[in-house]
Write a protein that holds these residues in place. Structure first.
Motif, short mmCIF file in Angstrom:
data_model
loop_
_atom_site.label_atom_id
_atom_site.label_comp_id
_atom_site.label_asym_id
_atom_site.label_seq_id
_atom_site.Cartn_x
_atom_site.Cartn_y
_atom_site.Cartn_z
N GLU A 320 0.84 -1.20 0.00
CA GLU A 320 0.00 0.00 0.00
C GLU A 320 0.88 1.25 0.00
O GLU A 320 1.68 1.45 0.92
N HIS A 321 0.72 2.10 -1.02
CA HIS A 321 1.50 3.34 -1.10
C HIS A 321 0.81 4.44 -0.30
O HIS A 321 -0.23 4.95 -0.71
N ILE A 322 1.40 4.74 0.86
CA ILE A 322 0.89 5.82 1.71
C ILE A 322 2.07 6.34 2.54
O ILE A 322 2.32 5.88 3.64
N PRO A 323 2.85 7.26 1.98
CA PRO A 323 4.10 7.70 2.63
C PRO A 323 3.83 8.37 3.97
O PRO A 323 2.92 9.19 4.10
N GLN A 324 4.67 8.03 4.98
CA GLN A 324 4.53 8.68 6.27
C GLN A 324 5.86 8.85 6.99
O GLN A 324 5.92 9.51 8.01
N LEU A 325 6.94 8.30 6.46
CA LEU A 325 8.23 8.41 7.14
C LEU A 325 9.20 9.37 6.45
O LEU A 325 10.35 9.48 6.85
N ARG A 326 8.75 10.07 5.43
CA ARG A 326 9.69 10.89 4.66
C ARG A 326 10.34 11.99 5.48
O ARG A 326 11.45 12.41 5.18
N ALA A 327 9.65 12.44 6.54
CA ALA A 327 10.21 13.50 7.38
C ALA A 327 11.39 13.02 8.20
O ALA A 327 12.20 13.84 8.67
N ILE A 328 11.54 11.70 8.40
CA ILE A 328 12.60 11.20 9.26
C ILE A 328 13.48 10.15 8.57
O ILE A 328 14.19 9.40 9.23
N THR A 329 13.43 10.11 7.24
CA THR A 329 14.33 9.23 6.48
C THR A 329 15.07 10.04 5.43
O THR A 329 14.58 11.07 4.96
N ARG A 330 16.24 9.56 5.06
CA ARG A 330 17.06 10.27 4.06
C ARG A 330 16.72 9.85 2.64
O ARG A 330 16.90 10.64 1.70
N THR A 331 16.29 8.61 2.45
CA THR A 331 15.91 8.13 1.14
C THR A 331 14.54 7.48 1.23
O THR A 331 14.06 7.15 2.31
N GLN A 332 13.91 7.26 0.07
CA GLN A 332 12.53 6.77 0.04
C GLN A 332 12.48 5.36 -0.56
O GLN A 332 13.43 4.88 -1.18
N MET A 333 11.33 4.74 -0.39
CA MET A 333 11.10 3.44 -0.99
C MET A 333 11.26 3.54 -2.50
O MET A 333 10.75 4.46 -3.13
N GLU A 334 11.97 2.58 -3.09
CA GLU A 334 12.24 2.61 -4.53
C GLU A 334 11.05 2.03 -5.30
O GLU A 334 10.53 0.96 -4.96
N ILE A 335 10.63 2.75 -6.32
CA ILE A 335 9.52 2.32 -7.17
C ILE A 335 10.01 2.29 -8.61
O ILE A 335 10.54 3.28 -9.13
N VAL A 336 9.84 1.15 -9.28
CA VAL A 336 10.26 0.99 -10.67
C VAL A 336 9.09 0.40 -11.45
O VAL A 336 8.57 -0.66 -11.10
N ASP A 337 8.67 1.12 -12.48
CA ASP A 337 7.55 0.69 -13.32
C ASP A 337 6.31 0.37 -12.49
O ASP A 337 5.59 -0.61 -12.74
N GLY A 338 6.06 1.20 -11.49
CA GLY A 338 4.86 1.07 -10.68
C GLY A 338 4.92 -0.03 -9.64
O GLY A 338 3.92 -0.31 -8.97
N ARG A 339 6.08 -0.67 -9.47
CA ARG A 339 6.23 -1.75 -8.49
C ARG A 339 7.21 -1.33 -7.41
O ARG A 339 8.21 -0.64 -7.68
N ALA A 340 6.93 -1.74 -6.18
CA ALA A 340 7.81 -1.42 -5.06
C ALA A 340 8.95 -2.43 -5.01
O ALA A 340 8.73 -3.63 -5.15
N LEU A 341 10.16 -1.93 -4.79
CA LEU A 341 11.34 -2.79 -4.70
C LEU A 341 11.80 -2.87 -3.24
O LEU A 341 12.03 -1.84 -2.60
N ALA A 342 11.92 -4.08 -2.74
CA ALA A 342 12.46 -4.26 -1.39
C ALA A 342 13.92 -3.83 -1.37
O ALA A 342 14.68 -4.17 -2.29
N PRO A 343 14.35 -3.09 -0.36
CA PRO A 343 15.73 -2.60 -0.33
C PRO A 343 16.73 -3.73 -0.12
O PRO A 343 16.48 -4.70 0.59
N GLU A 344 17.88 -3.60 -0.76
CA GLU A 344 18.96 -4.57 -0.60
C GLU A 344 19.90 -4.20 0.55
O GLU A 344 20.86 -4.92 0.84
N THR A 345 19.62 -3.08 1.22
CA THR A 345 20.43 -2.68 2.36
C THR A 345 20.34 -3.71 3.47
O THR A 345 19.25 -4.19 3.79
N ILE A 346 21.45 -4.02 4.10
CA ILE A 346 21.45 -4.99 5.19
C ILE A 346 20.66 -4.43 6.37
O ILE A 346 20.77 -3.25 6.73
N GLY A 347 19.83 -5.26 6.98
CA GLY A 347 18.97 -4.82 8.09
C GLY A 347 17.55 -4.58 7.59
O GLY A 347 17.12 -5.17 6.59
#
Length: 363
Positions: A320-347
Motif C-alpha cells: 500500500e503506497h501511503i508515505p509517512q516516514l519521509r520527514a525522518i528518512t534520508r531516502t525513500q522506498m524505490e519504485i520501478v515501473d509502478g512496483r515497489a522494490l524491497a531494499p537490498e540494504t542490510i537490516g
C-alpha cells in the motif's frame, strides 16, 4: 559465545501527516511513532518501531519503559523468537490487546534489524526472499472528504505512473453516494485496473451486504474492513453473500484472531500490519497461515517495512503506497515501473535520519 543485549531504550516521535486524511470514522491527525533501540555485546545496534495514528502513543511508551525494555537486558540477541515470547509471556494480563502488541512490535522489529545485520542480509531475503518487487497500489488519492473529480484525477495519475490500483474510502451517508464516486473512477480508468474500497469498520453486517450488492458490476478488488473487527460471524455472512473479496486485518492484534477468520471462511484478503500484530515474528506466522488457506497478504500501511515482508512471502500480493516516514528518512522506498522494490540494504532497509528523529522526539 552468544551475543547479549546490553542496552535498550524507548522513545516517542511525532510525525505530522503529509496531507489531510479522512475516512468513515476518523481523521488521521499525526503519527505517534514509538521507537526501541537495542544494543548488543558484540557492537550491533537495532532500531525498531511501531505507531499509532494520534492517540495512545504514550501508553505504548509506558508499557515499554516500565515493563518490557528492562526485561531485555541480558537476553540472547540471536534468539529472536525467544525474546518475543519472553516479553509476551510477561504481559499475559494485557494480551491480546493493542497497547501490548504495539509495544512488542517496536522491540521485535529492532531484534530483526539486529538479526539481519548479523546475517549480512536485507530483511526481505532473511524473512524468505520470495521475490524482490511487489505490485503497488495508492491510497493517498482516495480519502473520503475528496470530491469525485479529485478521486478520478488521482486514479488516472496512479494508472499513468504504472501502479496497479487505487484504494477509495467509502462510508458516505447513502450507498448511492458511494456508488456514484466509485462508478466515476471505474469509468475513467477502465477495466484491468484494481479499485479497492475501505469502509473502516463503519457498517453493520446488513448494510455491508446491501452495499456490496450495490457495487456489483464495478469489479472491485476487495472491500476492506466493512465491519468491526470482532464481528467474525458478520464477516462470514458477508463473504457468503458477495463475489467481491473481503479484506481484514489492520485492526487485529494477534495471530489467533487471523486463524479464526481464516478457519471460518470470513476473509478473502489478509491485511496483517506488523506493528499491530506484535512484530515481524507474528507477521510471518500470519502470512504463512494465510498461504495454507490459499489467501493473499496485502499488508496495511507501513510501506517502508512491509515492502520487505510482502516480498519475502509467496502470497504477498500488494504493498500500500501511503508515505509517512519521509520527514525522518534520508531516502525513500524505490519504485520501478509502478512496483515497489524491497531494499537490498542490510537490516530493515530503512534509511533513518537521526537528526530529524531527534528533532521530533517528544518523550
Amino acid at each position: 559465545m552468544s551475543s547479549r543485549i546490553t542496552e535498550a531504550r524507548a522513545f516517542l516521535v511525532d510525525i505530522a501527516v503529509e496531507t489531510e486524511r479522512t475516512d468513515a470514522i476518523q481523521s488521521f491527525e499525526k503519527q505517534e511513532t514509538v521507537f526501541v533501540e537495542v544494543k548488543t555485546s558484540d557492537g550491533l545496534t537495532g532500531l525498531g518501531y511501531s505507531y499509532t495514528i494520534g492517540t495512545g502513543g504514550r501508553a505504548v511508551l509506558s508499557m515499554l519503559r516500565d515493563h518490557l525494555v528492562p526485561r531485555l537486558i541480558g537476553l540472547d540477541a540471536d534468539r529472536i523468537e525467544a525474546v518475543w515470547f519472553a516479553l509476551y509471556s510477561a504481559t499475559r494480563a494485557t494480551t491480546t490487546g493493542a497497547i501490548t502488541s504495539l509495544a512488542l512490535a517496536a522491540v521485535d522489529t529492532a531484534m530483526w534489524d539486529i538479526g539481519a545485520q548479523r546475517a549480512g542480509l536485507p530483511l526481505w531475503r532473511l524473512a524468505g526472499g520470495s521475490r524482490r518487487d511487489v505490485p503497488l497500489y495508492d491510497t493517498e488519492g482516495g480519502w473520503l472528504h475528496l470530491p469525485t473529480e479529485t478521486l478520478v484525477e488521482g486514479a488516472l495519475a496512479s494508472k499513468a505512473a504504472g501502479l496497479s490500483g487505487v484504494k477509495l474510502k467509502i462510508g458516505k451517508p447513502t450507498g448511492s453516494e458511494d456508488l456514484e464516486r466509485l462508478r466515476a473512477v471505474r469509468e475513467a480508468v477502465g477495466s484491468g485496473f484494481d479499485i479497492m474500497v475501505d469502509a473502516n469498520q463503519s457498517m453493520t453486517a446488513a448494510e455491508a451486504i446491501r452495499r456490496a450488492r450495490l457495487f456489483d458490476g464495478l469489479d472491485l478488488a476487495w472491500i476492506e474492513e466493512p465491519l468491526p473487527a470482532d464481528d467474525i460471524e458478520g464477516h462470514r455472512r458477508l463473504v457468503a453473500s458477495t463475489a467481491t473479496p473481503i479484506a481484514v486485518g489492520e485492526s487485529m492484534y494477534s495471530a489467533s484472531q487471523f486463524r479464526e477468520y481464516l478457519v471460518r471462511g470470513a476473509a478473502g484478503i489478509v491485511q496483517v500490519d506488523v506493528a499491530r500484530v506484535g512484530g515481524i515474528t507474528p507477521w510471518l506466522k500470519v502470512a504463512h497461515l494465510a498461504e495454507t488457506h490459499n489467501v493473499d497478504v496485502c499488508p496495511h500501511f507501513l510501506m517502508e517495512l512491509h515492502v520487505s515482508l510482502a516480498a519475502a512471502v509467496p502470497n504477498g500480493r500488494y504493498v500500500e503506497h501511503i508515505p509517512q516516514l519521509r520527514a525522518i528518512t534520508r531516502t525513500q522506498m524505490e519504485i520501478v515501473d509502478g512496483r515497489a522494490l524491497a531494499p537490498e540494504t542490510i537490516g530493515l532497509g530503512i534509511d533513518w535520519d537521526e537528526d530529524a528523529i531527534s528533532d521530533r522526539t517528544v518523550a
